[in-house]
Design an enzyme around this catalytic site. Structure first.
Site, PDB file in Angstrom:
ATOM      1  N   THR A  11       0.840  -1.202   0.000  1.00 29.43           N
ATOM      2  CA  THR A  11       0.000   0.000   0.000  1.00 29.43           C
ATOM      3  C   THR A  11       0.878   1.257   0.000  1.00 29.43           C
ATOM      4  O   THR A  11       0.648   2.197  -0.770  1.00 29.43           O
ATOM      5  CB  THR A  11      -0.909   0.007   1.248  1.00 29.43           C
ATOM      6  OG1 THR A  11      -1.720  -1.164   1.221  1.00 29.43           O
ATOM      7  CG2 THR A  11      -1.774   1.252   1.301  1.00 29.43           C
TER       8      THR A  11
ATOM      9  N   GLN B 274       1.511   3.991  -6.461  1.00 30.17           N
ATOM     10  CA  GLN B 274       1.812   5.260  -7.125  1.00 30.17           C
ATOM     11  C   GLN B 274       0.585   5.822  -7.843  1.00 30.17           C
ATOM     12  O   GLN B 274       0.081   6.893  -7.521  1.00 30.17           O
ATOM     13  CB  GLN B 274       2.933   5.052  -8.154  1.00 30.17           C
ATOM     14  CG  GLN B 274       4.276   4.737  -7.529  1.00 30.17           C
ATOM     15  CD  GLN B 274       5.406   4.674  -8.552  1.00 30.17           C
ATOM     16  OE1 GLN B 274       5.193   4.781  -9.758  1.00 30.17           O
ATOM     17  NE2 GLN B 274       6.625   4.514  -8.082  1.00 30.17           N
TER      18      GLN B 274
ATOM     19  N   GLU C 110      -4.861   5.536 -16.815  1.00 27.60           N
ATOM     20  CA  GLU C 110      -3.959   4.376 -16.855  1.00 27.60           C
ATOM     21  C   GLU C 110      -4.456   3.368 -17.877  1.00 27.60           C
ATOM     22  O   GLU C 110      -5.581   3.470 -18.388  1.00 27.60           O
ATOM     23  CB  GLU C 110      -3.851   3.740 -15.456  1.00 27.60           C
ATOM     24  CG  GLU C 110      -3.083   4.620 -14.475  1.00 27.60           C
ATOM     25  CD  GLU C 110      -2.875   3.983 -13.113  1.00 27.60           C
ATOM     26  OE1 GLU C 110      -2.791   2.746 -13.032  1.00 27.60           O
ATOM     27  OE2 GLU C 110      -2.801   4.737 -12.141  1.00 27.60           O
TER      28      GLU C 110
ATOM     29  N   ASP D   6       2.479 -14.884   2.861  1.00 27.27           N
ATOM     30  CA  ASP D   6       2.248 -15.604   4.133  1.00 27.27           C
ATOM     31  C   ASP D   6       0.781 -15.999   4.332  1.00 27.27           C
ATOM     32  O   ASP D   6       0.490 -17.112   4.796  1.00 27.27           O
ATOM     33  CB  ASP D   6       2.676 -14.749   5.332  1.00 27.27           C
ATOM     34  CG  ASP D   6       4.146 -14.374   5.310  1.00 27.27           C
ATOM     35  OD1 ASP D   6       4.828 -14.683   4.319  1.00 27.27           O
ATOM     36  OD2 ASP D   6       4.606 -13.755   6.276  1.00 27.27           O
TER      37      ASP D   6
ATOM     38  N   ARG E  90      -5.800  -7.932 -13.713  1.00 23.82           N
ATOM     39  CA  ARG E  90      -6.402  -6.792 -12.999  1.00 23.82           C
ATOM     40  C   ARG E  90      -6.299  -5.502 -13.810  1.00 23.82           C
ATOM     41  O   ARG E  90      -5.249  -5.189 -14.378  1.00 23.82           O
ATOM     42  CB  ARG E  90      -5.684  -6.597 -11.666  1.00 23.82           C
ATOM     43  CG  ARG E  90      -6.082  -5.338 -10.932  1.00 23.82           C
ATOM     44  CD  ARG E  90      -5.431  -5.262  -9.575  1.00 23.82           C
ATOM     45  NE  ARG E  90      -4.006  -5.070  -9.664  1.00 23.82           N
ATOM     46  CZ  ARG E  90      -3.393  -3.890  -9.559  1.00 23.82           C
ATOM     47  NH1 ARG E  90      -4.100  -2.774  -9.379  1.00 23.82           N
ATOM     48  NH2 ARG E  90      -2.090  -3.796  -9.629  1.00 23.82           N
TER      49      ARG E  90
ATOM     50  N   SER F 182      -6.879  -2.293  -7.391  1.00 23.60           N
ATOM     51  CA  SER F 182      -6.520  -3.086  -6.216  1.00 23.60           C
ATOM     52  C   SER F 182      -6.854  -2.367  -4.911  1.00 23.60           C
ATOM     53  O   SER F 182      -7.467  -2.947  -4.003  1.00 23.60           O
ATOM     54  CB  SER F 182      -5.034  -3.406  -6.261  1.00 23.60           C
ATOM     55  OG  SER F 182      -4.645  -3.951  -5.037  1.00 23.60           O
TER      56      SER F 182
END
Ligand code: FAD
Ligand code: SIN
Length: 526
Positions: free
Chosen positions: A43, A47, A115, A214, A378, A383
């Site tokens: 996080t 950018q 984007e 993890d 994605r 996100s």
């Protein structure tokens, strides 16, 4: 073993964990454990920004369609609609919690970025350091909640479950207190995974050191379903330094403002790959760069941002400008050398629309999860948005169910683990490198059946070694990380080997076509 009781145990302090903690705080005691400093997260590095329909001229339908198109036929439409509809209000909540986003010169509206894959400007951002601003605001805001404690330098090692069959439920985690060098039992009525991504399972990545998968490894070990792990997104433009030390991202927003990709010989190439050229969806741009590098033998391509003008570049992208200058390159004068690098995991622990996994009492939100939103690729800046929406949904579900969830039931593991490196040497660093190299070479942008099978074998061997060493009854952070990285890498390689087609981020030279008849579905492993 010390025992700490809490209502909600959140593992991770990125956007997903912090938003959940903030929203559930009025209804429960919340403990956030995080393995490094509170702000150390993907996080913090974000950018480009947060995609959200906040411009009256934009439409929810357009954001939904762009997301579905990028996802190449695999997105869950309902999940996408939920994210797109509920996202804008949560962006405004971030502002209420103190986040300062870039605004138009008159201050009346958000300044919106552009984007790849988006059909219009819709990226809310804070110059080119959106994540740092979001993380700063959230940490400050959550630290003001009296019912939340954030516990830094605490590494969750394993999840605990109690009961059998339909009565089986998650009841917290065993956590390694790094400073004290001892294990503690976090006994919780609800456990939330917000552990982020898996980039560090690859040799070259945009991700920070914490991104070792993890949460996926821990969840898989207690029988949670994981899905779509073959869809690892490679960001097209990481700054290329020959030996690639800790590098940095060149945001897609730089292309959104007009920078173009060229070969080292100066040839623009993206128009030959997609009608949107340099602003095609990310999988297409990264693959095109990989193919061009393969054809030319060059170690990188170039991102020409000289046409943006120095003043504009420094104002809009001050962080990137500073990092480039520190690396000895002025982006206003010279094209930036760039390469693709592992960036984002579209798959993860499978959850429903309320972030619930298939294990009762266990939730997953943020990059660790697989909500169905991203499909096979994605869409840029979806996100942070997904994390916001699923964390709020999880918080609401937890608050509603908590009164009916008993406390207790936490049983410590039968065997004792000593903490600290084994006096008998074990080559953790070499084994970790072997996994990261194998994944990079054999489960990268361009894949083949032989490479995928080789990866499964090699990584499987490393995983067995790590597990055997752990079963000797001693653990230390690097060994825990190796075991997790090897576990997740194996799941990624196995998922990729299962999918006998090419779609989105998964491109297998032995199955080069999309196969909707057989593969328009998630790959699920449990
Ligand atoms: P993270 O923010 O990664 O947080 C994970 C947390 O879990 C960390 O606090 C970590 O320490 C903790 N943790 C992990 N394992 C353990 C453990 N075992 N025990 C205890 N704690 C643990 N997305 C966008 O939408 N827009 C962007 O502009 C954008 N830019 C990006 C730029 C970069 C360089 C990178 C790397 C990613 C970018 N992304 C962007 C992706 C996005 O930032 C991440 O997907 C998102 O921030 C993930 O949030 P998270 O809360 O799920 O995980
Ligand atoms: C970027 O700024 O290019 C990253 C955006 C993202 O990962 O969504």
């Amino acid at each position: 073993m010390e025992r700490i009781e809490t209502d909600v145990l959140v593992i991770g302090s990125g956007i997903a964990g912090l938003v959940l903690a903030k929203l559930v705080a009025p209804r429960a005691r919340v403990t956030v454990v995080t393995k490094k400093d509170d702000t150390e997260s993907s996080t913090n590095l974000a950018q480009g920004g947060i995609a959200a329909v906040v411009d009256p001229a934009d439409s929810l339908a357009s954001h939904v369609e762009d997301t579905l198109t990028a996802g190449d036929g695999l997105c869950d439409r309902r999940a996408v609609e939920v994210m797109v509809e509920e996202g804008p209000e949560l962006v405004r909540r971030l502002v209420d919690w103190g986040a300062r986003f870039s605004r138009t010169p008159d201050g009346a509206a958000f300044e919106l970025g552009m984007e790849g894959g988006h059909s219009r400007r819709r990226i809310v951002h804070s110059q080119d350091r959106t994540g740092r601003e979001v993380e700063r605001a959230l940490v400050t805001s959550v630290r003001q909640e009296p019912s939340v404690s954030i516990v830094e330098h605490h590494l969750a090692v394993s999840l605990r479950v109690t009961g059998r069959g339909r009565g089986r439920r998650a009841v917290g985690a065993i956590v390694l207190d790094d400073a004290a060098g001892r294990l503690a039992a976090y006994d919780a009525r609800v456990t939330v995974l917000a552990t982020g991504g898996i980039g560090r399972c690859y040799l070259h990545t945009t991700n920070p050191a914490i991104a070792t998968g993890d949460g996926i490894a821990m969840a898989y070990r207690i029988g949670a379903q994981v899905a779509d792990l073959e869809f690892v997104q490679f960001h097209p433009t990481m700054f290329y330094a020959p030996d690639r030390p800790e590098s940095f991202l060149i945001s897609e927003a730089v292309r959104g403002e007009g920078a173009v990709l060229v070969t080292q010989a100066g040839r623009e190439f993206m128009d030959a790959y997609h009608p949107r050229g340099c602003l095609a969806p990310r999988d297409i741009v990264a693959r095109a760069i990989a193919l061009e590098m393969q054809k030319s033998g060059d170690p990188c391509v170039l991102l020409d941002a000289t046409r943006l003008g120095g003043d504009f570049f420094r104002r809009r992208f001050p962080f990137i400008a500073e990092r480039c200058l520190a690396a000895g390159l002025d982006p206003a004068r010279v094209p930036i050398p760039v390469v693709p690098a592992a960036h984002y995991s579209c798959g993860g622990v499978r959850v429903d629309l309320h972030a619930r996994t298939n294990v009762a009492g266990l939730y997953a939100t943020g990059e660790v999860s697989s909500t169905g939103v991203h499909g096979a690729n994605r869409l840029a800046s979806n996100s942070l948005l997904e994390a916001l929406v699923w964390s709020r949904r999880a918080a609401a579900d937890i608050a509603a169910r908590l009164p009916g969830i008993p406390s207790g039931g936490f049983e410590e593991p039968d065997r004792e683990f000593a903490v600290g490196p084994d006096p008998d040497p074990f080559p953790v660093a070499e084994l970790l490198l072997e996994v990261r190299k194998t994944l990079w070479e054999d489960v990268g942008i361009l894949r083949s059946d032989v490479g995928l099978s080789r990866a499964v074998l090699r990584i499987g061997r490393v995983l067995r070694k790590a597990e055997e060493r752990m079963h000797r009854g001693r653990l230390w952070p690097e060994l825990v990380t190796l075991r997790n990285v090897a576990q997740v890498a194996l799941l990624v390689a196995r998922s990729a080997r299962m999918r006998k087609e090419s779609r989105g981020l998964h491109h297998n030279a032995d199955h080069p076509e999309k196969d909707d008849a057989n593969w328009k579905r998630a790959t699920v492993i449990a």
